[in-house]
Motif scaffolding. Structure first.
Motif, mmCIF file in Angstrom:
data_model
loop_
_atom_site.group_PDB
_atom_site.id
_atom_site.type_symbol
_atom_site.label_atom_id
_atom_site.label_comp_id
_atom_site.label_asym_id
_atom_site.label_seq_id
_atom_site.Cartn_x
_atom_site.Cartn_y
_atom_site.Cartn_z
ATOM 1 N N SER A 28 0.854 -1.188 0.000
ATOM 2 C CA SER A 28 0.000 0.000 0.000
ATOM 3 C C SER A 28 0.886 1.231 0.000
ATOM 4 O O SER A 28 2.063 1.176 0.382
ATOM 5 C CB SER A 28 -0.932 0.012 1.215
ATOM 6 N N ASP A 33 -3.254 6.119 -2.493
ATOM 7 C CA ASP A 33 -4.576 6.283 -1.877
ATOM 8 C C ASP A 33 -5.091 7.704 -2.086
ATOM 9 O O ASP A 33 -6.285 7.914 -2.362
ATOM 10 C CB ASP A 33 -4.505 5.979 -0.381
ATOM 11 N N THR A 36 -6.302 8.194 -5.756
ATOM 12 C CA THR A 36 -7.514 7.456 -6.132
ATOM 13 C C THR A 36 -8.694 7.713 -5.204
ATOM 14 O O THR A 36 -9.840 7.440 -5.577
ATOM 15 C CB THR A 36 -7.234 5.946 -6.134
ATOM 16 N N ALA A 38 -9.125 5.963 -2.612
ATOM 17 C CA ALA A 38 -9.449 4.605 -2.169
ATOM 18 C C ALA A 38 -8.331 4.064 -1.292
ATOM 19 O O ALA A 38 -7.273 4.676 -1.158
ATOM 20 C CB ALA A 38 -9.646 3.697 -3.381
ATOM 21 N N ARG A 39 -8.569 2.913 -0.694
ATOM 22 C CA ARG A 39 -7.499 2.169 -0.033
ATOM 23 C C ARG A 39 -7.025 1.117 -1.026
ATOM 24 O O ARG A 39 -7.737 0.141 -1.296
ATOM 25 C CB ARG A 39 -7.982 1.519 1.260
ATOM 26 N N VAL A 40 -5.857 1.337 -1.603
ATOM 27 C CA VAL A 40 -5.362 0.502 -2.692
ATOM 28 C C VAL A 40 -4.260 -0.420 -2.191
ATOM 29 O O VAL A 40 -3.347 0.010 -1.474
ATOM 30 C CB VAL A 40 -4.829 1.368 -3.855
ATOM 31 N N ARG A 301 -13.448 5.676 -5.522
ATOM 32 C CA ARG A 301 -13.404 6.475 -4.295
ATOM 33 C C ARG A 301 -14.171 5.786 -3.160
ATOM 34 O O ARG A 301 -15.291 5.306 -3.340
ATOM 35 C CB ARG A 301 -13.993 7.860 -4.549
#
Length: 324
Positions: A28, A33, A36, A38-40, A301
């Motif tokens: 990660s 993050d 985006t 998001a939590r990628v 998102r």
């Protein structure tokens, strides 16, 4: 239609390959993050044995051969990553291997395949049929043909990537909302889909492909397998299968939400980003899911996202240009 693998077959493959395959990290990055929303989490398969996920399926397939079949050896066809996976698996299992490779495959991939002890037969991607060449070689030598994706045990082996993603995320109290997987013949996507949906049935899976080679995206939309017009000419040399596999598409169609396409420039930026921010060497073919995220091809998102960075076998001169 031959039998198709299930999540139980992926679990069986995980047990078989555990002594020889690496369990690659799920990375990660706060900067990703932030980009985006998001939590990628990126599955870092460049750190896998032979530099890509292909070793998983290759070993799972070759380890199932009988003693007699091992003595006769195997024949495979690949632009490079499946070639290295099969060559290394054959070396570990003490059997001969012949690999049919395109003349325009990266020199590094050919060199590493030969270094693992395989015999290489080159062909012209534009003029010759690699399947016909491989089948003839297998028939002449009494060897077993090992397809790059359209095979029960290959799909199950590749699915261990998805199984590890789920195990790592659940250990953190998470499940993925979206999973992005690069796609050529569809074997990796099929295996990952089986493993992910076994534990996270609501997750949405997407194939990611380069422009002009988006046969999966168009096939999912059409509800049947369709072919690419072009045969070559992409920076993503490992994603140039002309059509989705028959078996892989049968697995993928009910599991995959759709396909995403990225441009060559977006792929270049993703390779650069992975090197500069993650300190990770990623080949263009392996970078397409990251490219989709960086370019905003999907709105993720607020989601938990897993993306498979599938390989790192890139020609050094090309890589130098991409990260300069």
């Amino acid at each position: 239609m031959p039998a198709l693998p299930t999540a139980a077959d992926v679990a069986d493959a995980a047990r078989l390959i555990a002594p020889v395959a690496r369990r690659t990290p799920l990375l990660s990055l706060p900067e990703l993050d932030a980009i985006t929303g998001a939590r990628v989490f990126l599955k870092a398969e460049p750190l896998q044995r032979t530099g890509s996920f292909k070793f998983r399926g290759a070993y799972n397939r070759l380890a199932r051969l009988t003693d007699q079949e091992r003595r006769a050896g195997v024949v495979a066809m690949s632009s490079g990553n499946h070639a290295q996976g099969v060559a290394t698996a054959a070396q570990l299992l003490g059997m001969p291997a012949v690999i049919v490779m395109p003349k325009d495959s990266p020199a590094l991939k050919r060199e590493r395949t030969a270094a693992a002890g395989a015999e290489i037969v080159l062909y012209d991607r534009e003029k010759e049929d690699r399947v016909a060449i491989a089948r003839q070689l297998a028939a002449d030598r009494g060897a077993t043909l090992v397809p790059p994706y359209d095979d029960f045990y290959i799909m199950a082996g590749q699915g261990t990537v998805g199984r590890e993603i789920i195990e790592e995320l659940t250990a953190q109290g998470l499940l993925p909302d979206t999973v992005l997987v690069c796609c050529s013949g569809g074997g990796l996507l099929a295996g990952v889909a089986l493993a992910v949906h076994d534990r996270a049935p609501k997750a949405k899976l997407y194939s990611v492909e380069p422009e002009d080679f988006d046969d999966h995206a168009r096939s999912f939309e059409a509800g049947k397998r369709v072919a690419n017009v072009k045969l070559g000419g992409s920076l993503c040399d490992g994603l140039l299968a002309q059509t989705p596999g028959e078996l892989t598409f049968a697995v993928n169609q009910p599991h995959v939400a759709g396909g995403v396409t990225v441009s060559e420039d977006e792929v270049k930026r993703a390779v650069n980003f992975a090197f500069r921010e993650l300190k990770l060497v990623v080949e263009p073919s392996g970078a397409v899911p990251l490219a989709a995220l960086l370019s905003g091809r999907l709105d993720v998102r607020g989601q938990v996202v897993a993306a498979v960075v599938s390989g790192g076998n890139v020609d050094p001169a090309l890589f130098a240009k991409l990260v300069a």
